[in-house]
Design a protein around this motif. Structure first.
Motif, PDB file in Angstrom:
ATOM      1  N   GLY A 211       0.833  -1.201   0.000  1.00 40.60           N
ATOM      2  CA  GLY A 211       0.000   0.000   0.000  1.00 40.60           C
ATOM      3  C   GLY A 211       0.860   1.240   0.000  1.00 40.60           C
ATOM      4  O   GLY A 211       2.086   1.179   0.070  1.00 40.60           O
ATOM      5  N   GLU A 212       0.211   2.367  -0.103  1.00 32.46           N
ATOM      6  CA  GLU A 212       0.913   3.644  -0.068  1.00 32.46           C
ATOM      7  C   GLU A 212       0.585   4.365   1.219  1.00 32.46           C
ATOM      8  O   GLU A 212      -0.505   4.219   1.763  1.00 32.46           O
ATOM      9  N   VAL A 213       1.548   5.131   1.692  1.00 33.97           N
ATOM     10  CA  VAL A 213       1.326   5.960   2.886  1.00 33.97           C
ATOM     11  C   VAL A 213       1.646   7.404   2.528  1.00 33.97           C
ATOM     12  O   VAL A 213       2.399   7.680   1.587  1.00 33.97           O
ATOM     13  N   ASP A 214       1.052   8.323   3.252  1.00 36.19           N
ATOM     14  CA  ASP A 214       1.343   9.730   3.025  1.00 36.19           C
ATOM     15  C   ASP A 214       2.795  10.035   3.381  1.00 36.19           C
ATOM     16  O   ASP A 214       3.355   9.468   4.322  1.00 36.19           O
ATOM     17  N   ASN A 215       3.406  10.926   2.620  1.00 32.94           N
ATOM     18  CA  ASN A 215       4.767  11.351   2.880  1.00 32.94           C
ATOM     19  C   ASN A 215       4.781  12.155   4.164  1.00 32.94           C
ATOM     20  O   ASN A 215       4.166  13.215   4.253  1.00 32.94           O
ATOM     21  N   PRO A 216       5.506  11.712   5.200  1.00 34.69           N
ATOM     22  CA  PRO A 216       5.518  12.434   6.477  1.00 34.69           C
ATOM     23  C   PRO A 216       6.323  13.738   6.423  1.00 34.69           C
ATOM     24  O   PRO A 216       6.280  14.530   7.353  1.00 34.69           O
ATOM     25  N   PHE A 217       7.046  13.973   5.336  1.00 35.83           N
ATOM     26  CA  PHE A 217       7.897  15.160   5.235  1.00 35.83           C
ATOM     27  C   PHE A 217       7.236  16.300   4.474  1.00 35.83           C
ATOM     28  O   PHE A 217       7.822  17.350   4.254  1.00 35.83           O
ATOM     29  N   ASN A 218       5.994  16.103   4.027  1.00 38.36           N
ATOM     30  CA  ASN A 218       5.276  17.176   3.320  1.00 38.36           C
ATOM     31  C   ASN A 218       4.424  17.956   4.280  1.00 38.36           C
ATOM     32  O   ASN A 218       3.907  17.543   5.220  1.00 38.36           O
TER      33      ASN A 218
END
Length: 86
Positions: free
Chosen positions: A79-86
């Motif tokens: 799956g995909e996860v949201d980029n925590p650095f954005n």
């Protein structure tokens, strides 16, 4: 009793990692991952590494032989996860 006292228990957890030379044997609940390399040299140190590897693989085979196994595991879910650095 902890796994450290029992040793490497195949398919028991997602945490144990055993090193034999630069070979890493990683425990998972549904698989054992083996990566890296090891030199089984013709000396006492090579014999010790070979015995350790033989014991680990023997334990893995014995555990598998005692399980009810499917023909093949399905591929892991990706799956995909949201980029925590954005």
């Amino acid at each position: 009793m902890s796994d450290k006292k029992q040793g490497f228990v195949p398919y028991a957890n997602e945490a144990d990692v055993v090193a034999v030379g630069k070979l890493m044997i990683e425990n998972r609940l549904d698989r054992i991952t083996i990566s890296g390399d090891v030199d089984l040299t013709a000396d006492k140190a090579g014999l010790a590494r070979a015995r350790k590897l033989q014991a680990l693989l023997g334990g893995i085979v014995a555990t598998l032989e005692g399980m009810s196994l499917p023909d093949e595991l399905p591929p892991p879910a990706v799956g995909e996860v949201d980029n925590p650095f954005n």
